[in-house]
Write a protein that holds these residues in place. Structure first.
Motif, PDB file in Angstrom:
ATOM      1  N   ALA A  35      45.505  40.256  42.860  1.00  0.00           N
ATOM      2  CA  ALA A  35      45.162  41.469  42.145  1.00  0.00           C
ATOM      3  C   ALA A  35      44.101  40.845  40.850  1.00  0.00           C
ATOM      4  O   ALA A  35      43.175  41.524  40.443  1.00  0.00           O
ATOM      5  N   TYR A  36      44.035  39.666  40.832  1.00  0.00           N
ATOM      6  CA  TYR A  36      42.896  39.091  39.894  1.00  0.00           C
ATOM      7  C   TYR A  36      41.700  39.211  40.295  1.00  0.00           C
ATOM      8  O   TYR A  36      40.797  39.000  39.590  1.00  0.00           O
ATOM      9  N   LEU A  37      41.724  39.414  41.544  1.00  0.00           N
ATOM     10  CA  LEU A  37      40.183  39.744  42.189  1.00  0.00           C
ATOM     11  C   LEU A  37      39.667  41.026  41.559  1.00  0.00           C
ATOM     12  O   LEU A  37      38.246  41.219  41.750  1.00  0.00           O
ATOM     13  N   THR A  38      40.563  41.863  41.178  1.00  0.00           N
ATOM     14  CA  THR A  38      39.995  43.163  40.686  1.00  0.00           C
ATOM     15  C   THR A  38      39.988  43.070  39.063  1.00  0.00           C
ATOM     16  O   THR A  38      39.407  44.256  38.967  1.00  0.00           O
ATOM     17  N   GLN A  39      39.950  42.241  38.612  1.00  0.00           N
ATOM     18  CA  GLN A  39      39.803  42.039  37.118  1.00  0.00           C
ATOM     19  C   GLN A  39      38.333  42.528  36.509  1.00  0.00           C
ATOM     20  O   GLN A  39      37.542  41.828  37.160  1.00  0.00           O
ATOM     21  N   LEU A  40      38.412  43.130  35.600  1.00  0.00           N
ATOM     22  CA  LEU A  40      37.042  43.614  35.603  1.00  0.00           C
ATOM     23  C   LEU A  40      36.681  42.905  34.122  1.00  0.00           C
ATOM     24  O   LEU A  40      37.465  42.450  33.149  1.00  0.00           O
ATOM     25  N   PRO A  41      35.301  42.391  33.993  1.00  0.00           N
ATOM     26  CA  PRO A  41      35.027  41.459  32.853  1.00  0.00           C
ATOM     27  C   PRO A  41      34.682  42.323  31.521  1.00  0.00           C
ATOM     28  O   PRO A  41      34.251  43.211  31.676  1.00  0.00           O
ATOM     29  N   PRO A  42      34.601  41.457  30.541  1.00  0.00           N
ATOM     30  CA  PRO A  42      34.082  42.177  29.295  1.00  0.00           C
ATOM     31  C   PRO A  42      32.562  42.534  29.461  1.00  0.00           C
ATOM     32  O   PRO A  42      31.908  41.642  30.597  1.00  0.00           O
ATOM     33  N   GLU A  43      31.844  43.127  28.833  1.00  0.00           N
ATOM     34  CA  GLU A  43      30.306  43.279  28.802  1.00  0.00           C
ATOM     35  C   GLU A  43      29.786  41.987  28.638  1.00  0.00           C
ATOM     36  O   GLU A  43      29.983  41.273  27.622  1.00  0.00           O
ATOM     37  N   GLY A  44      28.706  41.817  29.496  1.00  0.00           N
ATOM     38  CA  GLY A  44      28.049  40.314  29.357  1.00  0.00           C
ATOM     39  C   GLY A  44      28.418  39.230  30.077  1.00  0.00           C
ATOM     40  O   GLY A  44      27.998  38.364  30.012  1.00  0.00           O
ATOM     41  N   VAL A  45      29.655  39.389  30.701  1.00  0.00           N
ATOM     42  CA  VAL A  45      30.222  38.387  31.444  1.00  0.00           C
ATOM     43  C   VAL A  45      30.364  38.574  32.918  1.00  0.00           C
ATOM     44  O   VAL A  45      30.679  39.753  33.182  1.00  0.00           O
ATOM     45  N   ASN A  46      30.010  37.449  33.459  1.00  0.00           N
ATOM     46  CA  ASN A  46      29.635  37.608  35.082  1.00  0.00           C
ATOM     47  C   ASN A  46      31.023  37.924  35.816  1.00  0.00           C
ATOM     48  O   ASN A  46      32.070  37.173  35.095  1.00  0.00           O
ATOM     49  N   ALA A  47      31.261  38.858  36.354  1.00  0.00           N
ATOM     50  CA  ALA A  47      32.472  39.376  37.088  1.00  0.00           C
ATOM     51  C   ALA A  47      33.141  38.103  37.861  1.00  0.00           C
ATOM     52  O   ALA A  47      34.312  38.039  37.675  1.00  0.00           O
ATOM     53  N   ASP A  48      32.553  37.442  38.678  1.00  0.00           N
ATOM     54  CA  ASP A  48      33.052  36.358  39.410  1.00  0.00           C
ATOM     55  C   ASP A  48      33.710  35.126  38.416  1.00  0.00           C
ATOM     56  O   ASP A  48      34.579  34.653  38.588  1.00  0.00           O
ATOM     57  N   PHE A  49      32.703  34.703  37.455  1.00  0.00           N
ATOM     58  CA  PHE A  49      33.242  33.907  36.585  1.00  0.00           C
ATOM     59  C   PHE A  49      34.446  34.444  35.840  1.00  0.00           C
ATOM     60  O   PHE A  49      35.500  33.691  35.613  1.00  0.00           O
ATOM     61  N   HIS A  50      34.438  35.807  35.498  1.00  0.00           N
ATOM     62  CA  HIS A  50      35.784  36.282  34.896  1.00  0.00           C
ATOM     63  C   HIS A  50      36.941  35.965  35.680  1.00  0.00           C
ATOM     64  O   HIS A  50      38.074  35.808  35.126  1.00  0.00           O
ATOM     65  N   VAL A  51      36.822  36.452  36.823  1.00  0.00           N
ATOM     66  CA  VAL A  51      38.081  36.225  37.827  1.00  0.00           C
ATOM     67  C   VAL A  51      38.356  34.687  37.824  1.00  0.00           C
ATOM     68  O   VAL A  51      39.523  34.417  37.804  1.00  0.00           O
ATOM     69  N   LEU A  52      37.514  34.086  38.117  1.00  0.00           N
ATOM     70  CA  LEU A  52      37.965  32.535  38.069  1.00  0.00           C
ATOM     71  C   LEU A  52      38.758  31.823  36.884  1.00  0.00           C
ATOM     72  O   LEU A  52      39.625  31.321  36.817  1.00  0.00           O
ATOM     73  N   TYR A  53      38.149  32.220  35.739  1.00  0.00           N
ATOM     74  CA  TYR A  53      38.634  31.976  34.304  1.00  0.00           C
ATOM     75  C   TYR A  53      39.955  32.524  34.215  1.00  0.00           C
ATOM     76  O   TYR A  53      40.897  31.999  33.827  1.00  0.00           O
ATOM     77  N   HIS A  54      40.041  33.977  34.173  1.00  0.00           N
ATOM     78  CA  HIS A  54      41.345  34.612  34.059  1.00  0.00           C
ATOM     79  C   HIS A  54      42.345  34.117  34.709  1.00  0.00           C
ATOM     80  O   HIS A  54      43.589  33.748  34.435  1.00  0.00           O
ATOM     81  N   ALA A  55      42.227  33.770  36.247  1.00  0.00           N
ATOM     82  CA  ALA A  55      43.340  33.367  37.260  1.00  0.00           C
ATOM     83  C   ALA A  55      43.514  31.842  36.751  1.00  0.00           C
ATOM     84  O   ALA A  55      44.658  31.492  36.889  1.00  0.00           O
ATOM     85  N   PHE A  56      42.523  30.985  36.379  1.00  0.00           N
ATOM     86  CA  PHE A  56      42.847  29.805  35.804  1.00  0.00           C
ATOM     87  C   PHE A  56      43.802  29.619  34.684  1.00  0.00           C
ATOM     88  O   PHE A  56      44.728  28.675  34.581  1.00  0.00           O
ATOM     89  N   LYS A  57      43.609  30.614  33.730  1.00  0.00           N
ATOM     90  CA  LYS A  57      44.588  30.645  32.577  1.00  0.00           C
ATOM     91  C   LYS A  57      45.999  30.897  32.891  1.00  0.00           C
ATOM     92  O   LYS A  57      46.764  30.776  32.273  1.00  0.00           O
TER      93      LYS A  57
END
Length: 110
Positions: A35-57
């Motif tokens: 489900a983390y693969l579908t996380q939408l990033p905040p504006e201005g944040v790369n979607a792939d980076f956002h998934v990687l960071y959010h999952a790490f946390k």
């Protein structure tokens, strides 16, 4: 209206976190991990980076490895950067207590 929706969303997440007892070492289903693969990033944040960071946390290294396997299989960018130009590896390296297991997992995909 956007701020109101964001406030409601954050309020719901906090309420859920406070109402659910903390559990440790529980099994995460594939559905929960992926489900983390579908996380939408905040504006201005790369979607792939956002998934990687959010999952790490939120994940343990074992679950992060499962996520990265699917992430890479989908052709996503493991080298994506945040707005400051840092890769997920660079960011994780700044967390002394958590970095070891996660950096080992990332090395498998580099």
């Amino acid at each position: 209206q956007i701020y109101f929706c964001l406030f409601i969303s954050i309020t719901k997440e906090i309420a859920m976190a406070l109402s659910q007892p903390a559990t440790f070492n529980e099994e995460w289903s594939d559905e929960r991990v992926f489900a983390y693969l579908t996380q939408l990033p905040p504006e201005g944040v790369n979607a792939d980076f956002h998934v990687l960071y959010h999952a790490f946390k939120h994940m343990r290294p074992f679950d992060y490895q499962r996520l990265l396997t699917q992430f890479v299989a989908e052709g996503r960018d493991i080298h994506a950067t945040n707005p400051e130009g840092q890769r997920i590896h660079d960011v994780i390296a700044t967390f002394p207590r958590q970095k070891e297991g996660f950096l080992e997992v990332l090395a498998q995909f580099a």
